[in-house]
Design an enzyme around this catalytic site. Structure first.
Site, short mmCIF file in Angstrom:
data_model
loop_
_atom_site.label_atom_id
_atom_site.label_comp_id
_atom_site.label_asym_id
_atom_site.label_seq_id
_atom_site.Cartn_x
_atom_site.Cartn_y
_atom_site.Cartn_z
CG ASP A 99 -1.85 -1.18 1.30
OD1 ASP A 99 -1.96 -1.90 0.29
OD2 ASP A 99 -2.47 -1.38 2.36
CG ASP A 171 -3.39 4.02 -0.06
OD1 ASP A 171 -2.96 5.13 0.35
OD2 ASP A 171 -3.99 3.20 0.67
CG HIS A 221 -5.85 -0.66 -1.66
ND1 HIS A 221 -5.56 -1.18 -0.43
CD2 HIS A 221 -5.46 0.65 -1.62
CE1 HIS A 221 -5.03 -0.24 0.34
NE2 HIS A 221 -4.97 0.89 -0.36
CG ASP A 223 -4.22 -5.08 -4.40
OD1 ASP A 223 -5.23 -4.60 -3.86
OD2 ASP A 223 -3.11 -5.14 -3.85
CB CYS A 326 -2.34 -6.57 0.44
SG CYS A 326 -3.83 -6.23 -0.47
O1 DAV Z 1 -11.51 -4.82 -2.75
O2 DAV Z 1 -12.09 -5.69 -0.92
C1 DAV Z 1 -8.91 -5.59 -1.12
C2 DAV Z 1 -7.51 -5.03 -1.14
C3 DAV Z 1 -7.08 -4.37 0.10
N1 DAV Z 1 -5.74 -3.87 0.04
C4 DAV Z 1 -11.30 -5.07 -1.59
C5 DAV Z 1 -9.99 -4.58 -0.99
#
Ligand code: DAV
Length: 349
Positions: A99, A171, A221, A223, A326
């Site tokens: 992140d 991020d 995010h 990903d 992540c």
């Molecule tokens: O899309 O539920 C997942 C990624 C979190 N860094 C989501 C977030």
């Protein structure tokens, strides 16, 4: 000596950071931010001084350690963040290095993160950064005044996103690397337009930052929405994206495969993500890819595309807010083999 050189998500992995669950705290962000991004049933957990349950933190640390050891056994050099006492800093954790830092070629770019609880996260990576710099990597600090809160400052909150444009915010996990000069990314509740401009300035005019617009009212995010598996092949989240939306993007012409519906799982709780965190994968090379041990439909799908899933227990890490992508930060991926094998990669499957 650490050599930093990675510009896609799939070439053979040589050197990587694996996060640590040590001291993980629920980030006590403004309720407006929590309500925009976090699952409703867990909103009450995000209060000051509240740590994640110790059984989850301990189990997550074991899962991360097992991932680190497996990556080493596959030939990658693995680095771990420094242990920081987040409770005294009002911080979150260093389980999710993806992140904060964006590695693009030999550049390491610091994201000017929107969350107040993440202002000190660089502390965990500081010793590593010294090593990156000594080995000739280019360190690009955010140079943004992080004491300005984009949630409460600046004009033009769009209605769609909870932050405004009071200062640049992005991020690193809102971006995916598709090659030495190509990123795809998204606007989100933590990435604003001035943040995109900031990133473009940091990377310079040779790098294309293409924005995609998934349907994701809680976006934070990219990903768990898109997951490149190799040159020309990616998983996408069928609840958030219609492949037609990628026309005109650097992924036009790619084979886009809908990720299977995630397996239901009640314990440990997914405090911070949707169940689609299941498609948050780490590709080790054109073949091998880490998946959560219980995501069997996803593993079968990957096999049908000629890949070799590497199932590992990771539910406790997922409870802290992310999965394999992540929780890692690839520092070096083999370029020569990418170029040699990318044409083979794009025709198989
Ligand atoms: O899309 O539920 C997942 C990624 C979190 N860094 C989501 C977030």
């Amino acid at each position: 000596m650490i050599v930093v050189d990675a510009c896609d998500e799939w070439s053979p992995l040589r050197e990587v950071v694996v996060g640590t669950a040590y001291g993980a705290m629920f980030p006590a962000e403004d309720p407006r931010m929590i309500e925009a991004t976090m699952p409703r049933e867990h909103w009450a957990e995000f209060r000051p001084g509240h740590s994640f349950p110790s059984w989850i933190v301990e189990a997550a640390e074991q899962e991360l350690q097992a991932l680190a050891e497996t990556l080493e056994s596959l030939g990658s050099v693995v680095h771990r963040p420094r242990r920081v006492p987040w409770s005294g800093l009002g911080g979150y954790c260093a389980a999710m290095p993806r992140d904060l830092l964006l590695v693009m070629g030999n550049r390491v770019v610091e994201a000017p993160m929107a969350w107040r609880s993440r202002r000190h996260e660089l502390l965990a990576y500081w010793p590593l950064l010294q090593q990156f710099r000594q080995s000739g990597a280019h360190w690009l600090p955010s140079a943004v005044d992080l004491s300005v809160d984009p949630l409460t400052s600046g004009p033009s909150r769009s209605g769609q996103w909870v932050i405004g444009e009071g200062r640049p915010a992005w991020d690193a996990a809102d971006f995916l690397r598709l090659g030495p000069r190509t990123l795809v990314g998204q606007l989100s509740h933590v990435t604003n337009r001035s943040g995109i401009a900031h990133l473009r300035t940091q990377l310079g005019p040779d790098t294309r930052v293409h924005l995609v617009q998934p349907h994701d009212p809680h976006a934070m995010h990219l990903d768990a929405t898109l997951c490149p598996l190799r040159e020309g092949l990616a998983l996408y989240n069928p609840e958030r994206l219609d492949p037609a939306q990628l026309a005109g993007s650097p992924m036009e012409g790619w084979e886009l495969v809908p990720a299977p519906l995630p397996e239901p799982c009640d314990s440990p709780p997914l405090y911070m993500t949707s169940p689609w965190v299941s498609m948050n994968l780490l590709v080790v090379d054109h073949q091998h890819v880490f998946t959560e041990a219980r995501d069997e439909k996803l593993q079968e799908l990957l096999v049908s595309y000629g890949m070799t899933p590497m199932p590992m227990p990771f539910r406790n890490v997922q409870a802290l807010g992310g999965s394999f992508h992540c929780a890692t930060l690839d520092l070096r991926r083999d370029r020569r083999r990418t170029e040699a094998s990318s044409s083979a990669g794009s025709t198989s499957g």
